[in-house]
Enzyme design. Structure first.
Site: not given
Ligand code: PEP
Length: 250
Positions: A9-11, A95, A97, A167, A173, A212
């Protein structure tokens, strides 16, 4: 046997030049790993670039959101059919976010899930609890409510061959991943809840862990029985780290 699935997931990161280097490195490092399915979810403007660079490889691509509507006067929205025009096969739904920043309701997320499936995309449904909810011990209740929003509208059969990513919001993050035991326990809860309504759907459903994940903790998470792969944010922007995670899935 569910094949492991690792999704980048490049966001909202990248530009044409940086993406080119990153996708070249993905192709070089990841295409030999044929026992794991790999997907990259890019920002909308880079779908064409992903399509051009990945179309003759085993790496699939997708988007990070879609409209709940098929077509119409919805300024700024992007439909499932538009994603399909660029060869996308996956789309992230709900997601945290987005759910937080854009106040997405569970019902909206459920409709997007169904819209993706109707148009032939595989939805990657994100579920998970906040730290306060975990500390209060209500994390299963929270995740159950997120799943039930879909089950109540469309039934449990829609989870056949779909993807759910657990998640925990406190792990995204932050560098603080859930322990393998915490993740496995929630994954088992999710699979059992679907299985109590539709065993066939539960058996084919892939449940990923996200939050993470890095090359150091990936193996201990990915060996757990109900962890079918990972949704990877930060480490997917570094080809070497992402390769380390994908290798752990083999
Ligand atoms: C995500 O945004 O889906 C995610 C898992 O981010 P990160 O790996 O940076 O925690």
């Amino acid at each position: 046997m569910r094949q492991k699935l690792i999704i980048a997931n490049w966001k909202m990161h990248g530009n044409l030049a940086r993406n080119k280097k990153l996708l070249e490195a993905y192709v070089e490092k990841l295409t030999p790993l044929n026992s794991v399915n790999i997907v990259v979810c890019v920002p909308y403007p880079y779908l064409a670039q992903a399509q051009a660079m990945l179309q003759n490889t085993d790496i699939a691509w997708g988007a990070q959101n879609l409209s709940k509507d098929a077509e119409g006067a919805f300024t700024g929205e992007v439909s499932a059919a538009m994603l399909k025009d660029f060869g996308a096969s996956y789309v992230i739904i709900g997601h945290s976010e987005r759910a937080t920043a854009y106040c997405e309701s569970d019902e909206n997320i459920a409709i997007k899930f169904k819209q993706a499936q109707t148009q032939g995309l595989t939805p990657i449904l994100c579920v998970g609890e906040t730290l306060i909810e975990r500390e209060a011990g209500v994390m299963q209740m929270v995740v159950a409510k997120q799943l039930d929003a879909i089950i109540n509208l469309f039934g449990a059969a829609v989870f056949a061959n779909a993807v759910i990513s657990y998640e925990p919001i406190w792990a995204i993050g932050t560098g603080l991943a859930a322990s393998a035991e915490q993740a496995q326990s929630m994954h088992k809860f999710i699979r059992n809840r679907i299985a109590s309504l539709d065993e066939v759907a539960a058996a084919s459903l892939k449940i990923l862990y996200g939050g993470s994940v890095n090359p150091q903790n990936a193996v201990q998470l990915l060996v757990m029985q109900d962890i079918d792969g990972g949704l990877i944010g930060k480490c997917s922007l570094n080809a070497q780290e992402f390769e380390g995670i994908c290798r752990a899935a083999t």
